[in-house]
Motif scaffolding. Structure first.
Motif, PDB file in Angstrom:
ATOM      1  N   GLU A   1     -11.796 -19.405  31.032  1.00  0.00           N
ATOM      2  CA  GLU A   1     -13.218 -19.652  30.795  1.00  0.00           C
ATOM      3  C   GLU A   1     -13.844 -18.352  30.312  1.00  0.00           C
ATOM      4  O   GLU A   1     -13.888 -17.364  31.047  1.00  0.00           O
ATOM      5  CB  GLU A   1     -13.893 -20.133  32.083  1.00  0.00           C
ATOM      6  CG  GLU A   1     -15.367 -20.499  31.899  1.00  0.00           C
ATOM      7  CD  GLU A   1     -16.007 -20.935  33.210  1.00  0.00           C
ATOM      8  OE1 GLU A   1     -15.684 -22.032  33.709  1.00  0.00           O
ATOM      9  OE2 GLU A   1     -16.827 -20.154  33.745  1.00  0.00           O
ATOM     10  N   ARG A   2     -14.367 -18.389  29.077  1.00  0.00           N
ATOM     11  CA  ARG A   2     -14.874 -17.147  28.483  1.00  0.00           C
ATOM     12  C   ARG A   2     -16.362 -16.959  28.766  1.00  0.00           C
ATOM     13  O   ARG A   2     -16.832 -15.845  28.907  1.00  0.00           O
ATOM     14  CB  ARG A   2     -14.623 -17.171  26.982  1.00  0.00           C
ATOM     15  CG  ARG A   2     -14.935 -15.857  26.298  1.00  0.00           C
ATOM     16  CD  ARG A   2     -14.187 -15.709  25.014  1.00  0.00           C
ATOM     17  NE  ARG A   2     -14.727 -16.505  23.934  1.00  0.00           N
ATOM     18  CZ  ARG A   2     -14.229 -16.516  22.696  1.00  0.00           C
ATOM     19  NH1 ARG A   2     -13.168 -15.800  22.422  1.00  0.00           N
ATOM     20  NH2 ARG A   2     -14.751 -17.273  21.766  1.00  0.00           N
ATOM     21  N   GLN A   3     -17.080 -18.077  28.786  1.00  0.00           N
ATOM     22  CA  GLN A   3     -18.504 -17.985  29.077  1.00  0.00           C
ATOM     23  C   GLN A   3     -18.959 -19.306  29.663  1.00  0.00           C
ATOM     24  O   GLN A   3     -18.395 -20.358  29.350  1.00  0.00           O
ATOM     25  CB  GLN A   3     -19.312 -17.663  27.822  1.00  0.00           C
ATOM     26  CG  GLN A   3     -20.777 -17.340  28.106  1.00  0.00           C
ATOM     27  CD  GLN A   3     -21.469 -16.671  26.934  1.00  0.00           C
ATOM     28  OE1 GLN A   3     -20.838 -16.308  25.945  1.00  0.00           O
ATOM     29  NE2 GLN A   3     -22.771 -16.498  27.035  1.00  0.00           N
ATOM     30  N   ARG A   4     -19.990 -19.240  30.499  1.00  0.00           N
ATOM     31  CA  ARG A   4     -20.467 -20.422  31.188  1.00  0.00           C
ATOM     32  C   ARG A   4     -21.965 -20.524  31.044  1.00  0.00           C
ATOM     33  O   ARG A   4     -22.667 -19.517  31.110  1.00  0.00           O
ATOM     34  CB  ARG A   4     -20.091 -20.345  32.670  1.00  0.00           C
ATOM     35  CG  ARG A   4     -20.371 -21.610  33.451  1.00  0.00           C
ATOM     36  CD  ARG A   4     -19.972 -21.452  34.909  1.00  0.00           C
ATOM     37  NE  ARG A   4     -20.158 -22.701  35.637  1.00  0.00           N
ATOM     38  CZ  ARG A   4     -19.240 -23.638  35.763  1.00  0.00           C
ATOM     39  NH1 ARG A   4     -18.039 -23.450  35.234  1.00  0.00           N
ATOM     40  NH2 ARG A   4     -19.481 -24.758  36.413  1.00  0.00           N
ATOM     41  N   GLY A   5     -22.446 -21.741  30.849  1.00  0.00           N
ATOM     42  CA  GLY A   5     -23.883 -21.980  30.805  1.00  0.00           C
ATOM     43  C   GLY A   5     -24.424 -22.212  32.200  1.00  0.00           C
ATOM     44  O   GLY A   5     -23.742 -22.004  33.202  1.00  0.00           O
ATOM     45  N   ASN A   6     -25.661 -22.674  32.268  1.00  0.00           N
ATOM     46  CA  ASN A   6     -26.338 -22.850  33.541  1.00  0.00           C
ATOM     47  C   ASN A   6     -26.004 -24.202  34.160  1.00  0.00           C
ATOM     48  O   ASN A   6     -26.860 -25.086  34.264  1.00  0.00           O
ATOM     49  CB  ASN A   6     -27.852 -22.707  33.321  1.00  0.00           C
ATOM     50  CG  ASN A   6     -28.611 -22.674  34.617  1.00  0.00           C
ATOM     51  OD1 ASN A   6     -28.069 -22.291  35.650  1.00  0.00           O
ATOM     52  ND2 ASN A   6     -29.862 -23.090  34.574  1.00  0.00           N
ATOM     53  N   PHE A   7     -24.770 -24.363  34.557  1.00  0.00           N
ATOM     54  CA  PHE A   7     -24.320 -25.598  35.186  1.00  0.00           C
ATOM     55  C   PHE A   7     -23.689 -25.264  36.534  1.00  0.00           C
ATOM     56  O   PHE A   7     -23.041 -24.229  36.686  1.00  0.00           O
ATOM     57  CB  PHE A   7     -23.300 -26.318  34.290  1.00  0.00           C
ATOM     58  CG  PHE A   7     -23.947 -27.119  33.186  1.00  0.00           C
ATOM     59  CD1 PHE A   7     -24.388 -26.497  32.030  1.00  0.00           C
ATOM     60  CD2 PHE A   7     -24.141 -28.481  33.326  1.00  0.00           C
ATOM     61  CE1 PHE A   7     -25.006 -27.224  31.024  1.00  0.00           C
ATOM     62  CE2 PHE A   7     -24.751 -29.219  32.332  1.00  0.00           C
ATOM     63  CZ  PHE A   7     -25.194 -28.585  31.172  1.00  0.00           C
TER      64      PHE A   7
END
Lengths: 112, 113
Positions: free
Chosen positions: B54-60
């Motif tokens: 996982e390289r980047q994650r949003g607001n979840f």
């Protein structure tokens, strides 16, 4: 959260007329992209404009970018019934992953 | 040249259940991103996978998790489903860290009863 706002939210014009959609965003960008979405389908990429570019053309599409105003516009010339769709602008941040941050979209209807 | 394919196309679940959505990227692409699109809204970024991480994650919330396999395909898992998870889930693929357009699948329509 959404990055930007599209204006108008909905637009209805006659076939053959030009359609202009605007997009504003809030933070610095690497590039800005426009996508089209037909009802119930995935998004189709239309055009990409980089932060150091001011205008770009692709067929009947013309995109402008004003980074000082943090805004972009998409012009579709000589519209066709097949152009009926939702149009989204999406920004890509200057650093990090190439994630797309979308606006709320403009629903375009072309009347025959 | 196959584009991005997602399965299933439609899914109905009840609150509290778990769901797994699948995505095969466009041939030659190695990066997969997932987006959630509520009705009448623009897509919202969930996370992106590259090189099986996982390289980047949003607001979840953590109820949303994912995986990328060695063949670059990906899964999105959502646990403890809520009514608000009803949406169109879109998978998009791209190549590495290049600043290029993403290619989207037609999505999975998830309905929570």
């Amino acid at each position: 959260s959404q990055q930007g706002e599209e204006d108008p939210q909905a637009l209805s014009i006659q076939e053959g007329e030009n359609a202009t959609m605007n997009c504003s965003y809030k933070t610095s960008i690497n590039n800005l992209q426009w996508y089209r979405q037909n009802s119930g389908r995935g998004l189709v990429h239309l055009i990409l404009i980089r932060s150091n570019e001011r205008e770009k053309h692709s067929g009947r599409l013309r995109v402008t970018l004003d980074t000082s105003k943090k805004s972009s516009s998409l012009l579709i010339t000589a519209s066709r019934a097949a152009d009926t769709a939702s149009y989204f602008c999406a920004t890509v941040p200057p650093q990090g992953a190439q994630k797309l941050v979308f606006g709320q979209g403009t629903r375009l209807t072309i009347n025959p | 040249d196959a584009g991005v394919t997602q399965s299933p196309t439609h899914l109905i679940k009840t609150r509290g259940q778990q769901v797994t959505l699948r995505c095969s990227p466009k041939s030659g692409h190695d990066t997969v991103s997932w987006y959630q699109q509520a009705l009448g809204q623009g897509p919202q970024f969930i996370f992106q996978y590259y090189e099986e991480e996982e390289r980047q994650r949003g607001n979840f919330p953590d109820r949303f998790s994912g995986h990328q396999f060695p063949n670059y395909s990906s899964e999105l898992n959502v646990n403890a489903l809520l009514l608000g998870d009803s949406a169109l889930y879109l998978c998009a693929s791209s190549l590495g860290r290049s600043s290029q357009p993403q290619h989207f699948g037609d999505g999975t329509r998830l309905s929570i009863l």
